[in-house]
Scaffold this motif. Structure first.
Motif, PDB file in Angstrom:
ATOM      1  N   ALA A 264       0.816  -1.213   0.000  1.00 33.42           N
ATOM      2  CA  ALA A 264       0.000   0.000   0.000  1.00 33.42           C
ATOM      3  C   ALA A 264       0.849   1.263   0.000  1.00 33.42           C
ATOM      4  O   ALA A 264       0.551   2.232  -0.708  1.00 33.42           O
ATOM      5  N   SER A 265       1.922   1.277   0.768  1.00 36.20           N
ATOM      6  CA  SER A 265       2.753   2.476   0.840  1.00 36.20           C
ATOM      7  C   SER A 265       3.402   2.789  -0.502  1.00 36.20           C
ATOM      8  O   SER A 265       3.506   3.954  -0.900  1.00 36.20           O
ATOM      9  N   MET A 266       3.839   1.751  -1.228  1.00 31.73           N
ATOM     10  CA  MET A 266       4.434   1.963  -2.537  1.00 31.73           C
ATOM     11  C   MET A 266       3.404   2.481  -3.528  1.00 31.73           C
ATOM     12  O   MET A 266       3.650   3.434  -4.275  1.00 31.73           O
ATOM     13  N   ALA A 267       2.227   1.874  -3.514  1.00 32.69           N
ATOM     14  CA  ALA A 267       1.177   2.288  -4.439  1.00 32.69           C
ATOM     15  C   ALA A 267       0.731   3.716  -4.146  1.00 32.69           C
ATOM     16  O   ALA A 267       0.565   4.535  -5.067  1.00 32.69           O
ATOM     17  N   ASP A 268       0.535   4.041  -2.869  1.00 34.19           N
ATOM     18  CA  ASP A 268       0.115   5.399  -2.506  1.00 34.19           C
ATOM     19  C   ASP A 268       1.115   6.437  -3.001  1.00 34.19           C
ATOM     20  O   ASP A 268       0.739   7.464  -3.574  1.00 34.19           O
ATOM     21  N   GLY A 269       2.388   6.170  -2.758  1.00 38.72           N
ATOM     22  CA  GLY A 269       3.407   7.126  -3.170  1.00 38.72           C
ATOM     23  C   GLY A 269       3.481   7.303  -4.667  1.00 38.72           C
ATOM     24  O   GLY A 269       3.621   8.423  -5.174  1.00 38.72           O
ATOM     25  N   LEU A 270       3.383   6.206  -5.393  1.00 38.44           N
ATOM     26  CA  LEU A 270       3.485   6.248  -6.848  1.00 38.44           C
ATOM     27  C   LEU A 270       2.329   7.013  -7.467  1.00 38.44           C
ATOM     28  O   LEU A 270       2.524   7.902  -8.306  1.00 38.44           O
ATOM     29  N   TRP A 271       1.118   6.690  -7.050  1.00 39.52           N
ATOM     30  CA  TRP A 271      -0.041   7.358  -7.660  1.00 39.52           C
ATOM     31  C   TRP A 271      -0.124   8.825  -7.253  1.00 39.52           C
ATOM     32  O   TRP A 271      -0.468   9.682  -8.075  1.00 39.52           O
ATOM     33  N   ALA A 272       0.210   9.134  -6.014  1.00 39.92           N
ATOM     34  CA  ALA A 272       0.198  10.531  -5.582  1.00 39.92           C
ATOM     35  C   ALA A 272       1.219  11.344  -6.362  1.00 39.92           C
ATOM     36  O   ALA A 272       0.947  12.477  -6.787  1.00 39.92           O
ATOM     37  N   ARG A 273       2.394  10.773  -6.562  1.00 37.43           N
ATOM     38  CA  ARG A 273       3.452  11.475  -7.286  1.00 37.43           C
ATOM     39  C   ARG A 273       3.077  11.712  -8.738  1.00 37.43           C
ATOM     40  O   ARG A 273       3.232  12.827  -9.267  1.00 37.43           O
ATOM     41  N   GLU A 274       2.578  10.697  -9.396  1.00 35.49           N
ATOM     42  CA  GLU A 274       2.356  10.801 -10.836  1.00 35.49           C
ATOM     43  C   GLU A 274       1.113  11.607 -11.196  1.00 35.49           C
ATOM     44  O   GLU A 274       1.020  12.142 -12.296  1.00 35.49           O
ATOM     45  N   TYR A 275       0.145  11.691 -10.277  1.00 30.38           N
ATOM     46  CA  TYR A 275      -1.047  12.505 -10.540  1.00 30.38           C
ATOM     47  C   TYR A 275      -0.988  13.853  -9.837  1.00 30.38           C
ATOM     48  O   TYR A 275      -1.991  14.579  -9.785  1.00 30.38           O
ATOM     49  N   ALA A 276       0.174  14.225  -9.317  1.00 28.49           N
ATOM     50  CA  ALA A 276       0.302  15.463  -8.540  1.00 28.49           C
ATOM     51  C   ALA A 276      -0.063  16.705  -9.345  1.00 28.49           C
ATOM     52  O   ALA A 276      -0.531  17.698  -8.781  1.00 28.49           O
ATOM     53  N   GLY A 277       0.120  16.658 -10.648  1.00 27.32           N
ATOM     54  CA  GLY A 277      -0.165  17.832 -11.469  1.00 27.32           C
ATOM     55  C   GLY A 277      -1.633  18.048 -11.759  1.00 27.32           C
ATOM     56  O   GLY A 277      -2.004  19.073 -12.345  1.00 27.32           O
ATOM     57  N   LEU A 278      -2.494  17.121 -11.356  1.00 27.60           N
ATOM     58  CA  LEU A 278      -3.918  17.207 -11.673  1.00 27.60           C
ATOM     59  C   LEU A 278      -4.689  17.656 -10.434  1.00 27.60           C
ATOM     60  O   LEU A 278      -4.981  16.853  -9.536  1.00 27.60           O
ATOM     61  N   ALA A 279      -5.021  18.928 -10.390  1.00 27.95           N
ATOM     62  CA  ALA A 279      -5.762  19.467  -9.257  1.00 27.95           C
ATOM     63  C   ALA A 279      -7.144  18.817  -9.174  1.00 27.95           C
ATOM     64  O   ALA A 279      -7.840  18.669 -10.180  1.00 27.95           O
ATOM     65  N   GLY A 280      -7.528  18.416  -7.963  1.00 25.74           N
ATOM     66  CA  GLY A 280      -8.862  17.870  -7.773  1.00 25.74           C
ATOM     67  C   GLY A 280      -9.019  16.407  -8.121  1.00 25.74           C
ATOM     68  O   GLY A 280     -10.127  15.870  -8.033  1.00 25.74           O
ATOM     69  N   VAL A 281      -7.940  15.723  -8.512  1.00 26.39           N
ATOM     70  CA  VAL A 281      -8.042  14.305  -8.829  1.00 26.39           C
ATOM     71  C   VAL A 281      -8.470  13.532  -7.583  1.00 26.39           C
ATOM     72  O   VAL A 281      -8.067  13.840  -6.468  1.00 26.39           O
ATOM     73  N   THR A 282      -9.317  12.542  -7.781  1.00 26.52           N
ATOM     74  CA  THR A 282      -9.749  11.663  -6.696  1.00 26.52           C
ATOM     75  C   THR A 282      -8.960  10.370  -6.780  1.00 26.52           C
ATOM     76  O   THR A 282      -9.081   9.630  -7.759  1.00 26.52           O
ATOM     77  N   LEU A 283      -8.114  10.110  -5.790  1.00 28.44           N
ATOM     78  CA  LEU A 283      -7.308   8.900  -5.744  1.00 28.44           C
ATOM     79  C   LEU A 283      -7.952   7.901  -4.795  1.00 28.44           C
ATOM     80  O   LEU A 283      -8.224   8.230  -3.637  1.00 28.44           O
ATOM     81  N   ILE A 284      -8.195   6.689  -5.280  1.00 32.34           N
ATOM     82  CA  ILE A 284      -8.841   5.663  -4.469  1.00 32.34           C
ATOM     83  C   ILE A 284      -8.039   4.372  -4.556  1.00 32.34           C
ATOM     84  O   ILE A 284      -7.856   3.813  -5.641  1.00 32.34           O
ATOM     85  N   ARG A 285      -7.570   3.905  -3.413  1.00 35.30           N
ATOM     86  CA  ARG A 285      -6.827   2.645  -3.356  1.00 35.30           C
ATOM     87  C   ARG A 285      -7.783   1.491  -3.040  1.00 35.30           C
ATOM     88  O   ARG A 285      -8.644   1.616  -2.175  1.00 35.30           O
ATOM     89  N   VAL A 286      -7.597   0.390  -3.768  1.00 35.29           N
ATOM     90  CA  VAL A 286      -8.369  -0.824  -3.506  1.00 35.29           C
ATOM     91  C   VAL A 286      -7.404  -1.876  -2.976  1.00 35.29           C
ATOM     92  O   VAL A 286      -6.500  -2.323  -3.694  1.00 35.29           O
ATOM     93  N   ASP A 287      -7.579  -2.261  -1.736  1.00 32.58           N
ATOM     94  CA  ASP A 287      -6.686  -3.224  -1.104  1.00 32.58           C
ATOM     95  C   ASP A 287      -7.049  -4.659  -1.482  1.00 32.58           C
ATOM     96  O   ASP A 287      -8.156  -4.936  -1.962  1.00 32.58           O
ATOM     97  N   ASP A 288      -6.095  -5.556  -1.242  1.00 34.25           N
ATOM     98  CA  ASP A 288      -6.280  -6.982  -1.534  1.00 34.25           C
ATOM     99  C   ASP A 288      -6.632  -7.214  -2.997  1.00 34.25           C
ATOM    100  O   ASP A 288      -7.476  -8.049  -3.329  1.00 34.25           O
ATOM    101  N   SER A 289      -5.977  -6.465  -3.855  1.00 33.98           N
ATOM    102  CA  SER A 289      -6.203  -6.582  -5.294  1.00 33.98           C
ATOM    103  C   SER A 289      -4.902  -6.367  -6.026  1.00 33.98           C
ATOM    104  O   SER A 289      -4.021  -5.629  -5.565  1.00 33.98           O
ATOM    105  N   ARG A 290      -4.780  -7.004  -7.162  1.00 37.28           N
ATOM    106  CA  ARG A 290      -3.685  -6.725  -8.078  1.00 37.28           C
ATOM    107  C   ARG A 290      -4.236  -5.928  -9.253  1.00 37.28           C
ATOM    108  O   ARG A 290      -5.281  -5.297  -9.127  1.00 37.28           O
ATOM    109  N   HIS A 291      -3.559  -5.930 -10.360  1.00 38.62           N
ATOM    110  CA  HIS A 291      -3.876  -5.006 -11.446  1.00 38.62           C
ATOM    111  C   HIS A 291      -5.327  -5.090 -11.923  1.00 38.62           C
ATOM    112  O   HIS A 291      -5.940  -4.079 -12.235  1.00 38.62           O
ATOM    113  N   PHE A 292      -5.878  -6.287 -11.963  1.00 41.45           N
ATOM    114  CA  PHE A 292      -7.245  -6.464 -12.456  1.00 41.45           C
ATOM    115  C   PHE A 292      -8.239  -6.305 -11.303  1.00 41.45           C
ATOM    116  O   PHE A 292      -8.827  -7.262 -10.811  1.00 41.45           O
TER     117      PHE A 292
END
Length: 311
Positions: A264-292
């Motif tokens: 979770a910590s790796m995923a949170d950091g990666l998505w927050a970093r890469e979408y940082a330029g998009l104001a108002g983006v809604t980031l939602i993590r789904v646990d116990d899941s892989r790519h699909f």
């Protein structure tokens, strides 16, 4: 899954988990291939870049599958949504048995152009667009180029720059050798080696074993030249510069799995970093899941989609 040989095992594993753009996507194996009758929205549209199946009645939702994926990856969610929405299930040419007639010609931009044409010809009024993996990249790209056509976007386990998975320092220019090697590997692999790589890679991309098996079959049914062209372009497409000027609402849903997937910590950091330029983006993590996510956590995914469409 194919990576440059000099990438370390830990880096390759992170790539493995965080995205499936170099592997086939898939649907549930054994699903009936009989298709519902298409509505007039898709019957009037003809393209050698994509086809569209339409089910249901109501507000419009466009579903785009990922790299090498069949539209069947959306079947469960599309069927559920069809009770209240008109669902447009896209299938990209060259993937999962859909014919490819473009040789080594360009892949990504013609798909975006075809999606825009479909929305216009079908008379859709700023539909919601949901894309998985490469489909999420396509949805973002469409919204950046044609904001007048898109009401809102949900990007499912997809980054605005795929090659950022190699590290925050990577640019389009430094990713070129990786992209070239990935494309060459797609073309050069024999069927046995390709199947073995897809089978091995599927474990990191889905918890559901049925979905894993289906990924491999959709990959094997894809046109190898189309795969090679697409992956090369995907790895060099950086949508981050266009994020600050976007006005289309965007939700970015991503997976985390502390038991063999992306922590979770790796995923949170990666998505927050890469979408940082998009104001108002809604980031939602789904646990116990892989790519699909739609296969590994279908109920949780359905709840998120309902919230997304209700806003």
């Amino acid at each position: 899954m194919l990576y440059p040989r000099h990438i370390g095992r830990s880096t390759a594993r992170a790539l493995f988990i965080a995205s499936a753009l170099i592997l086939a996507a898939g649907a549930v194996a054994g699903i009936a291939r009989a298709q519902p009758a298409q509505t007039s929205a898709s019957q009037a549209f003809a393209s050698d870049r994509l086809s569209v199946e339409v089910i249901g009645v109501g507000p419009d939702v466009v579903l785009i599958p990922g790299f090498a994926s069949s539209r069947e990856v959306w079947r469960r969610e599309a069927t559920r949504l069809s009770a209240t929405h008109r669902v447009h299930m896209v299938q990209l040419a060259g993937f999962a048995g859909e014919p490819w007639v473009h040789g080594d010609g360009p892949f990504v931009q013609p798909v975006i152009d075809a999606l825009a044409t479909y929305i216009q010809q079908a008379g859709l009024d700023r539909p919601a667009v949901i894309g998985h993996s490469m489909g999420g990249m396509s949805a973002l790209m469409l919204a950046q180029q044609r904001p007048d056509l898109v009401g809102r976007v949900m990007s499912v386990d997809s980054l605005p720059f795929f090659s950022a998975l190699f590290g925050p320092q990577v640019t389009v220019d430094t990713a070129r050798p990786f992209a070239a090697q990935a494309s060459a590997g797609m073309r050069a692999a024999d069927d046995a080696g390709f199947r073995a790589a897809q089978t091995q890679g599927a474990v990191g991309l889905a918890i559901d074993p049925v979905t894993r098996a289906a990924m491999v079959e959709w990959s094997m049914a894809s046109d190898r030249q189309a795969l090679a062209t697409a992956i090369g372009e995907i790895m060099l497409t950086d949508l981050r510069p266009g994020l600050p000027s976007m006005t289309t609402p965007v939700w970015a849903v991503y997976a985390a799995d502390d038991n063999g997937g992306a922590p979770a910590s790796m995923a949170d950091g990666l998505w927050a970093r890469e979408y940082a330029g998009l104001a108002g983006v809604t980031l939602i993590r789904v646990d116990d899941s892989r790519h699909f996510i739609m296969a590994d956590q279908p109920q949780r995914f359905a709840e998120i989609v309902d919230r997304f469409l209700a806003e």
